[in-house]
Design an enzyme around this catalytic site. Structure first.
Site, PDB file in Angstrom:
ATOM      1  N   SER A 194       0.830  -1.204   0.000  1.00 37.77           N
ATOM      2  CA  SER A 194       0.000   0.000   0.000  1.00 37.77           C
ATOM      3  C   SER A 194       0.861   1.249   0.000  1.00 37.77           C
ATOM      4  O   SER A 194       1.927   1.288   0.627  1.00 37.77           O
ATOM      5  CB  SER A 194      -0.905   0.006   1.239  1.00 37.77           C
ATOM      6  OG  SER A 194      -1.531   1.258   1.395  1.00 37.77           O
ATOM      7  N   TYR A 207      -3.331  -1.658   9.533  1.00 32.45           N
ATOM      8  CA  TYR A 207      -3.224  -2.104   8.140  1.00 32.45           C
ATOM      9  C   TYR A 207      -1.808  -1.928   7.600  1.00 32.45           C
ATOM     10  O   TYR A 207      -1.202  -2.880   7.089  1.00 32.45           O
ATOM     11  CB  TYR A 207      -4.225  -1.323   7.290  1.00 32.45           C
ATOM     12  CG  TYR A 207      -4.143  -1.578   5.816  1.00 32.45           C
ATOM     13  CD1 TYR A 207      -4.412  -2.838   5.289  1.00 32.45           C
ATOM     14  CD2 TYR A 207      -3.818  -0.551   4.928  1.00 32.45           C
ATOM     15  CE1 TYR A 207      -4.356  -3.071   3.923  1.00 32.45           C
ATOM     16  CE2 TYR A 207      -3.760  -0.772   3.562  1.00 32.45           C
ATOM     17  CZ  TYR A 207      -4.029  -2.030   3.066  1.00 32.45           C
ATOM     18  OH  TYR A 207      -3.973  -2.255   1.708  1.00 32.45           O
TER      19      TYR A 207
END
Length: 341
Positions: A194, A207
């Site tokens: 990400s 996350y």
């Protein structure tokens, strides 16, 4: 002109530039790297050459980015192995692949709970027994949680769940398939990470920690496997409009990549096998954080205060957020295109 007006004045041209440089083209290439188009034309590099005759396993292959990438790879001649929890959804994607014009694509489906290490081991052994090995592994499946620290004091399970799927599940797959890659002296492991790892986006601590763990592990593993012609690629993916972001309805107003654009970034990484594939903004954020983290902390804090927690994060029965972006917020979002705040 006060500081706020000056900031807004700067952000508007940044938003225009960001829209240009942080949106990949149909080949999955960001505009500052379009020189590769010319090099590819000269060298004849394309996805067909990269995947034809290869077995490509994609986790999270039943929808979104995984399904879009699987179709591109199958169209180029790769044998696609689709892995996700729901058999029916996997079969739907596989049927689409088999219906590709011409001879159709080759797709195999293996339903599996990728947060269950034993289930992954069983599935991987089945793949090895059926197909003999995996040439390209795409760790795409993931779980995202957007929740502030204040709402997380009694939610250690958020951190456990994200680490279980995003990190340990991917590690188990690597450990099962990389021995064959090393023996055959060819392999490619693509981890869909990400851009949040580069921007350290607030509210995404659970996350991005799980994604950063996999990034760091594979940096270490790459040093051990260079001589085996096994390559690791970390794709720092920008925000993509998939079901995973739907609980945060404020993202309806954010500029995002489509699953097809995101799949293009992955297939471009398969062709070129870089160590990292990132948007220009992600690269800038990583460098800026290394040079002056205190300044970046203030930028992140501004974003944190600008966008609140979603109804889902608050545990509200209503899943609809009523907050609206003001013009300053809209400009900030456009200037930081592809970043999840």
């Amino acid at each position: 002109m006060n500081l706020g007006d000056l900031t807004n004045f700067v952000e508007k041209p940044l938003a225009a530039v960001s829209n240009i440089v942080n949106t990949p083209n149909s080949a999955g290439r960001y505009r500052p790297f379009y020189l590769r188009n010319l090099l590819d034309a000269v060298q004849g590099r394309n996805l067909n050459d990269a995947v034809k005759g290869k077995v490509v396993l994609i986790t999270g292959g039943s929808s979104g980015i995984g399904a879009a990438a699987a179709k591109k790879i199958a169209e180029a001649g790769g044998t696609v192995v689709l892995v996700a929890r729901t058999l029916e959804n996997l079969e739907n994607v596989a049927n689409d692949i088999r219906a590709i014009r011409g001879n159709g694509g080759t797709a195999h489906v293996y339903p599996c709970d990728l947060s269950d290490m034993d289930a992954i081991a069983v599935m991987a052994d089945q793949v090895l027994g059926d197909l003999g090995g995996v040439d390209i592994l795409i760790n795409n499946a993931g779980r995202s949680i957007r929740r502030s620290l204040e709402l997380s004091y009694d939610r250690i399970h958020d951190y456990q769940r994200t680490m279980q799927l995003n990190y340990l599940g991917a590690v188990q797959l690597i450990l099962k398939f990389i021995p064959g890659m090393r023996e055959r002296h060819f392999g490619h492991i693509v981890n869909v990470s990400s851009v949040g790892v580069q921007t350290r986006a607030p509210r995404f601590g659970a996350y991005i920690a799980s994604k950063a763990a996999l990034d760091s592990l594979c940096d270490a593993l790459q040093a051990e496997t260079v001589h085996d012609n096994v390559r690791f690629t970390t794709v720092h993916m920008a925000l993509v409009r998939t079901p995973m972001i739907s609980p945060t309805t404020i993202y309806d107003k954010f500029p995002t990549l489509t699953p097809d654009q995101a799949a293009g970034v992955i297939t471009d990484a398969i062709v070129h096998r870089p160590r990292r594939a990132s948007s220009p903004f992600g690269q800038f954020a990583a460098v800026a954080d290394a040079v002056n983290p205190a300044v970046m902390d203030r930028v992140r804090n501004r974003a944190f205060n600008m966008f609140g927690d979603s109804s889902a994060a608050k545990g509200s029965e209503s899943q609809t957020d009523t907050s609206e972006l003001d013009k300053r917020s809209e400009t900030f979002v456009r200037a930081t295109r592809g970043i999840h705040w």
